[in-house]
Design a protein around this motif. Sequence first.
Motif, PDB file in Angstrom:
ATOM      1  N   TYR A 169      -2.822  13.919  -4.028  1.00  0.00           N
ATOM      2  CA  TYR A 169      -2.392  13.242  -5.248  1.00  0.00           C
ATOM      3  C   TYR A 169      -1.287  14.051  -5.923  1.00  0.00           C
ATOM      4  CZ  TYR A 169      -6.500  10.258  -4.823  1.00  0.00           C
ATOM      5  OH  TYR A 169      -7.433   9.364  -4.368  1.00  0.00           O
ATOM      6  N   GLN A 214       2.271   1.797  -3.408  1.00  0.00           N
ATOM      7  CA  GLN A 214       1.217   2.338  -4.274  1.00  0.00           C
ATOM      8  C   GLN A 214       1.016   3.823  -4.016  1.00  0.00           C
ATOM      9  OE1 GLN A 214      -2.273  -0.242  -3.686  1.00  0.00           O
ATOM     10  NE2 GLN A 214      -2.153  -0.673  -5.857  1.00  0.00           N
ATOM     11  N   GLU A 215       0.968   4.188  -2.722  1.00  0.00           N
ATOM     12  CA  GLU A 215       0.739   5.591  -2.375  1.00  0.00           C
ATOM     13  C   GLU A 215       1.867   6.480  -2.874  1.00  0.00           C
ATOM     14  OE1 GLU A 215       0.238   5.451   1.825  1.00  0.00           O
ATOM     15  OE2 GLU A 215      -1.901   4.966   1.717  1.00  0.00           O
ATOM     16  N   THR A 224       0.786   9.712  -4.819  1.00  0.00           N
ATOM     17  CA  THR A 224       0.618  10.840  -3.910  1.00  0.00           C
ATOM     18  C   THR A 224       1.897  11.669  -3.789  1.00  0.00           C
ATOM     19  OG1 THR A 224       1.211   9.497  -1.978  1.00  0.00           O
ATOM     20  CG2 THR A 224      -1.121   9.667  -2.504  1.00  0.00           C
ATOM     21  N   ASP A 266       4.654  13.324  -1.721  1.00  0.00           N
ATOM     22  CA  ASP A 266       5.266  12.906  -0.461  1.00  0.00           C
ATOM     23  C   ASP A 266       5.122  13.962   0.630  1.00  0.00           C
ATOM     24  OD1 ASP A 266       6.762  10.967   1.027  1.00  0.00           O
ATOM     25  OD2 ASP A 266       8.491  12.285   0.892  1.00  0.00           O
ATOM     26  N   LYS A 279       0.830  -1.208   0.000  1.00  0.00           N
ATOM     27  CA  LYS A 279       0.000   0.000   0.000  1.00  0.00           C
ATOM     28  C   LYS A 279       0.863   1.257   0.000  1.00  0.00           C
ATOM     29  CE  LYS A 279      -3.715   2.277   2.569  1.00  0.00           C
ATOM     30  NZ  LYS A 279      -4.501   2.303   3.814  1.00  0.00           N
ATOM     31  N   LYS A 280       1.954   1.233   0.790  1.00  0.00           N
ATOM     32  CA  LYS A 280       2.852   2.393   0.842  1.00  0.00           C
ATOM     33  C   LYS A 280       3.508   2.635  -0.511  1.00  0.00           C
ATOM     34  CE  LYS A 280       3.998   2.354   5.779  1.00  0.00           C
ATOM     35  NZ  LYS A 280       5.027   2.079   6.797  1.00  0.00           N
ATOM     36  N   LYS A 292       0.719  14.734   0.902  1.00  0.00           N
ATOM     37  CA  LYS A 292      -0.120  13.530   0.878  1.00  0.00           C
ATOM     38  C   LYS A 292      -1.349  13.693  -0.018  1.00  0.00           C
ATOM     39  CE  LYS A 292       2.831  11.897   3.731  1.00  0.00           C
ATOM     40  NZ  LYS A 292       3.978  11.146   3.177  1.00  0.00           N
TER      41      LYS A 292
END
Length: 355
Positions: free
Chosen positions: A202, A190-191, A195, A197, A187-188, A200
């Motif tokens: 998009y 993917q983010e 996203t 950094d 998940k991290k 946070k």
Amino acid sequence: MEKNSGKGSSAGAAVADENEKNHRLRQLATFSEIGKALASTLDLKELLNVVMEKINELLHPKNWSLLLIDEETNEMRFEIAVGPGAEKIRDLRLKVGEGVAGWVAMEKKPLLVPDVSKDPRFFKKADEISNFKTHSIICVPLISRGRCLGVIELLNSVGSFGEEDLLLLTTLADYTAIAIENAIFFKKVQELTITDDLTKLYNSRFLHSRLEYEVERARRFKYDLSMIFCDLDAFKEINDKHGHLCGSKLLREVAQIFINTIRTVDMACRYGGDEFMVVMPGTPKKNAVVVAEKLRRAISENLFLKEEGVNAHLTGSFGVSSFPDDAEDKNDLIHLADNAMYRVKNMSKTGVAEA
């Protein structure tokens, strides 16, 4: 009579042995299914649903929960809570070390409590909130690479919890911890790809790919799609005067205003530097202008960097465009909103203009 008694005793023992054998085979089959299921997904919710199903099959608790540790706050949150009154405790947070679950997380040791009234570690708050009466608890840590990710906690067995249940749940937790860590890591990753950094929100890469999809969807289903383009006024002066750390913190605070103001279906993006964009599916331009004005007012009325003692004032220039009224495609939509924003910036700043 004695011979018959002996035969009856032998037959009973044979039946018991056969039942025990079948029970062990079912356990092995269940663990095999768990291993396959946990290895088949990297989606955390799906993974936790698998765990929930298998725990019910194996141990039949009245209530049970899976709590994960939030590393930023060192608190445990209920990712899953199942059973009577469970929905009432979903927002409850427990500190590591607090209650039986907190003790297990802190000590990284499984624990069986046959009678909670005799254990000083028991924490009554969850029972008070849920109107549930806990009698016994079995709780095991989710350990991966020496780090505790959380705990699985079972309350009030249909029969009574025993050492064998503790061993079963510990084995299940070992499977689960590895799978959860993999899912969190995935998940991290993917983010990081979609996203920004710092804020946070998009990032621009995601916005371009998503915007193309949203424009085509709006074209196909014949609905409006609007965009808000924002550029902060005089951000460079604050950044130069108070340093880049304060500048970064200010951008995070601005991002939070965007998150608090827009709908969940809207997409806020940090486009670059101190530029922000919002994509609003199913929204006509007049409605987007209202949202842009809310954002403009929220930014201008806010005091930024209060914790640092800066108490900075900030404004923003906003441009709004819409598909299909203004734009024909994705690039058009961005270009027209950008142009409208620059009209504000060149004339008066802290305003909203339409394409």
